[in-house]
Write a protein that holds these residues in place. Structure first.
Motif, PDB file in Angstrom:
ATOM      1  N   ALA A   1     -12.621  18.589 -21.313  1.00  0.00           N
ATOM      2  CA  ALA A   1     -11.410  17.885 -21.416  1.00  0.00           C
ATOM      3  C   ALA A   1     -10.277  18.508 -19.982  1.00  0.00           C
ATOM      4  CB  ALA A   1     -11.318  18.847 -22.241  1.00  0.00           C
ATOM      5  N   THR A   2     -10.596  19.389 -19.515  1.00  0.00           N
ATOM      6  CA  THR A   2     -10.136  19.718 -18.161  1.00  0.00           C
ATOM      7  C   THR A   2      -9.751  19.053 -17.086  1.00  0.00           C
ATOM      8  OG1 THR A   2     -10.289  21.859 -18.448  1.00  0.00           O
ATOM      9  CG2 THR A   2      -9.771  21.897 -16.268  1.00  0.00           C
ATOM     10  N   THR A   3     -11.908  18.619 -16.693  1.00  0.00           N
ATOM     11  CA  THR A   3     -11.907  17.247 -15.904  1.00  0.00           C
ATOM     12  C   THR A   3     -11.116  16.281 -15.978  1.00  0.00           C
ATOM     13  OG1 THR A   3     -14.017  18.613 -15.791  1.00  0.00           O
ATOM     14  CG2 THR A   3     -14.084  16.216 -14.518  1.00  0.00           C
ATOM     15  N   TRP A   4     -11.279  15.429 -17.551  1.00  0.00           N
ATOM     16  CA  TRP A   4     -10.291  14.511 -17.602  1.00  0.00           C
ATOM     17  C   TRP A   4      -9.090  14.735 -17.499  1.00  0.00           C
ATOM     18  CZ3 TRP A   4      -6.602  13.714 -21.414  1.00  0.00           C
ATOM     19  CH2 TRP A   4      -6.427  12.255 -21.242  1.00  0.00           C
ATOM     20  N   ALA A   5      -8.494  15.333 -17.967  1.00  0.00           N
ATOM     21  CA  ALA A   5      -7.111  15.752 -18.006  1.00  0.00           C
ATOM     22  C   ALA A   5      -6.444  15.842 -16.373  1.00  0.00           C
ATOM     23  CB  ALA A   5      -6.148  16.988 -18.045  1.00  0.00           C
ATOM     24  N   ALA A   6      -7.623  16.371 -14.882  1.00  0.00           N
ATOM     25  CA  ALA A   6      -7.654  16.893 -13.646  1.00  0.00           C
ATOM     26  C   ALA A   6      -7.558  14.808 -13.572  1.00  0.00           C
ATOM     27  CB  ALA A   6      -8.845  17.446 -12.735  1.00  0.00           C
ATOM     28  N   VAL A   7      -8.492  14.328 -13.938  1.00  0.00           N
ATOM     29  CA  VAL A   7      -8.896  13.370 -13.415  1.00  0.00           C
ATOM     30  C   VAL A   7      -7.159  12.016 -13.521  1.00  0.00           C
ATOM     31  CG1 VAL A   7      -9.617  10.800 -13.415  1.00  0.00           C
ATOM     32  CG2 VAL A   7     -10.876  12.929 -12.696  1.00  0.00           C
ATOM     33  N   GLN A   8      -7.575  12.423 -14.642  1.00  0.00           N
ATOM     34  CA  GLN A   8      -6.159  11.492 -15.213  1.00  0.00           C
ATOM     35  C   GLN A   8      -4.641  11.858 -14.579  1.00  0.00           C
ATOM     36  OE1 GLN A   8      -6.601   8.826 -16.395  1.00  0.00           O
ATOM     37  NE2 GLN A   8      -8.456   8.994 -17.103  1.00  0.00           N
ATOM     38  N   THR A   9      -4.262  13.082 -14.441  1.00  0.00           N
ATOM     39  CA  THR A   9      -2.965  13.792 -13.477  1.00  0.00           C
ATOM     40  C   THR A   9      -3.550  12.877 -11.873  1.00  0.00           C
ATOM     41  OG1 THR A   9      -2.996  15.528 -15.068  1.00  0.00           O
ATOM     42  CG2 THR A   9      -1.971  15.734 -12.886  1.00  0.00           C
ATOM     43  N   TRP A  10      -4.495  12.877 -11.074  1.00  0.00           N
ATOM     44  CA  TRP A  10      -4.410  12.107 -10.181  1.00  0.00           C
ATOM     45  C   TRP A  10      -4.358  10.855  -9.574  1.00  0.00           C
ATOM     46  CZ3 TRP A  10      -4.519  13.876  -5.359  1.00  0.00           C
ATOM     47  CH2 TRP A  10      -5.272  12.881  -4.812  1.00  0.00           C
ATOM     48  N   LYS A  11      -4.608  10.377 -10.948  1.00  0.00           N
ATOM     49  CA  LYS A  11      -4.526   8.860 -11.457  1.00  0.00           C
ATOM     50  C   LYS A  11      -2.946   8.628 -11.662  1.00  0.00           C
ATOM     51  CE  LYS A  11      -8.975   7.274 -12.917  1.00  0.00           C
ATOM     52  NZ  LYS A  11      -9.574   6.439 -14.114  1.00  0.00           N
ATOM     53  N   VAL A  12      -2.221   9.148 -12.071  1.00  0.00           N
ATOM     54  CA  VAL A  12      -0.637   9.407 -12.025  1.00  0.00           C
ATOM     55  C   VAL A  12      -0.139   9.347 -11.201  1.00  0.00           C
ATOM     56  CG1 VAL A  12       1.428   9.785 -13.711  1.00  0.00           C
ATOM     57  CG2 VAL A  12      -0.728   9.894 -14.557  1.00  0.00           C
ATOM     58  N   ALA A  13      -0.456  10.640 -10.215  1.00  0.00           N
ATOM     59  CA  ALA A  13      -0.256  10.984  -8.995  1.00  0.00           C
ATOM     60  C   ALA A  13      -0.009   9.920  -8.372  1.00  0.00           C
ATOM     61  CB  ALA A  13      -0.200  12.163  -8.703  1.00  0.00           C
ATOM     62  N   GLN A  14      -1.090   9.535  -8.190  1.00  0.00           N
ATOM     63  CA  GLN A  14      -1.677   8.202  -7.530  1.00  0.00           C
ATOM     64  C   GLN A  14      -1.104   6.906  -7.648  1.00  0.00           C
ATOM     65  OE1 GLN A  14      -5.740   7.552  -7.077  1.00  0.00           O
ATOM     66  NE2 GLN A  14      -6.120   8.287  -5.438  1.00  0.00           N
ATOM     67  N   LEU A  15      -0.592   6.623  -9.028  1.00  0.00           N
ATOM     68  CA  LEU A  15       0.672   5.250  -9.225  1.00  0.00           C
ATOM     69  C   LEU A  15       2.081   5.546  -9.088  1.00  0.00           C
ATOM     70  CD1 LEU A  15      -1.091   4.388 -12.864  1.00  0.00           C
ATOM     71  CD2 LEU A  15      -1.301   3.200 -10.051  1.00  0.00           C
ATOM     72  N   THR A  16       2.715   6.642  -9.096  1.00  0.00           N
ATOM     73  CA  THR A  16       3.790   7.544  -9.076  1.00  0.00           C
ATOM     74  C   THR A  16       4.345   7.175  -7.582  1.00  0.00           C
ATOM     75  OG1 THR A  16       3.441   8.980 -10.836  1.00  0.00           O
ATOM     76  CG2 THR A  16       5.266   9.428  -9.439  1.00  0.00           C
ATOM     77  N   TYR A  17       2.893   7.624  -6.472  1.00  0.00           N
ATOM     78  CA  TYR A  17       2.846   7.291  -4.644  1.00  0.00           C
ATOM     79  C   TYR A  17       3.101   6.112  -4.781  1.00  0.00           C
ATOM     80  CZ  TYR A  17       2.198   7.955  -0.207  1.00  0.00           C
ATOM     81  OH  TYR A  17       2.543   7.305   1.012  1.00  0.00           O
ATOM     82  N   ARG A  18       2.311   5.474  -5.393  1.00  0.00           N
ATOM     83  CA  ARG A  18       2.442   3.742  -5.026  1.00  0.00           C
ATOM     84  C   ARG A  18       4.410   3.023  -5.675  1.00  0.00           C
ATOM     85  NH1 ARG A  18      -3.142   2.483  -7.432  1.00  0.00           N
ATOM     86  NH2 ARG A  18      -4.143   3.935  -5.354  1.00  0.00           N
ATOM     87  N   THR A  19       4.520   3.385  -6.913  1.00  0.00           N
ATOM     88  CA  THR A  19       5.202   2.258  -7.041  1.00  0.00           C
ATOM     89  C   THR A  19       6.484   2.551  -6.484  1.00  0.00           C
ATOM     90  OG1 THR A  19       4.238   2.706  -9.685  1.00  0.00           O
ATOM     91  CG2 THR A  19       6.355   3.051  -8.612  1.00  0.00           C
ATOM     92  N   ALA A  20       6.669   4.682  -6.333  1.00  0.00           N
ATOM     93  CA  ALA A  20       7.604   4.831  -4.624  1.00  0.00           C
ATOM     94  C   ALA A  20       7.761   4.576  -3.329  1.00  0.00           C
ATOM     95  CB  ALA A  20       7.728   6.372  -4.775  1.00  0.00           C
ATOM     96  N   GLU A  21       6.261   4.316  -3.019  1.00  0.00           N
ATOM     97  CA  GLU A  21       6.300   3.219  -1.882  1.00  0.00           C
ATOM     98  C   GLU A  21       6.531   1.943  -1.840  1.00  0.00           C
ATOM     99  OE1 GLU A  21       3.026   2.846   1.859  1.00  0.00           O
ATOM    100  OE2 GLU A  21       2.372   4.116  -0.406  1.00  0.00           O
TER     101      GLU A  21
END
Length: 154
Positions: free
Chosen positions: A32-52
């Protein structure tokens, strides 16, 4: 002896059950911790791309607005304005020719007249009814274009 053996078996069975539950819970927690970390990373990447992308869009819009402002200011000066208007129109025609290499100057004039009419119609709709010229009068200034619509070509 039998009683000690039975107590020993019960304790061993309970110990194994608790150990199995502990290992299972630790495994589920790690997964569960690994899954949450991967999902958090994906959200961070999408947020960065959207802001860019939003930043790029704002820059493009600001550039277009500044370009339009420069054109308006330049055309406001009589002699320089006439030369600038000719230059800007020539540049616009060259860009149009890149999109429609088979188009003629007449096609360009009709295409620009249609686009100008659409923009003018939007501007005129914002005016009060008393200050708005009739549609027939405005259409009288537009060229009579009987042709296929080139803007749907590309």
């Amino acid at each position: 002896m039998r009683r000690v053996r039975s107590v020993f078996l019960r304790v061993a069975r309970n110990t194994l059950l608790v150990a199995w539950l502990l290992v299972s819970l630790v495994s589920v927690s790690v997964a569960a911790t690994t899954w949450a970390a991967v999902q958090t990373w994906k959200v961070a990447q999408l947020t960065y791309r959207t802001a860019e992308m939003a930043y790029q869009h704002r820059r493009e819009m600001a550039r277009a607005i500044a370009k339009a402002r420069v054109r308006r200011l330049t055309t406001a000066i009589p002699l320089v304005g006439a030369a600038a208007a000719v230059y800007f129109e020539r540049q616009s025609y060259q860009e149009w020719r890149e999109l429609y290499p088979d188009g003629s100057a007449e096609d360009y004039a009709c295409d620009m007249a249609e686009l100008t009419a659409e923009a003018l119609d939007e501007v005129l709709q914002e005016l009060p009814a008393i200050a708005r010229p009739s549609e027939r009068r405005v259409r009288g200034f537009l060229p009579d274009c009987e042709r296929a619509d080139l803007r749907t070509a590309p």
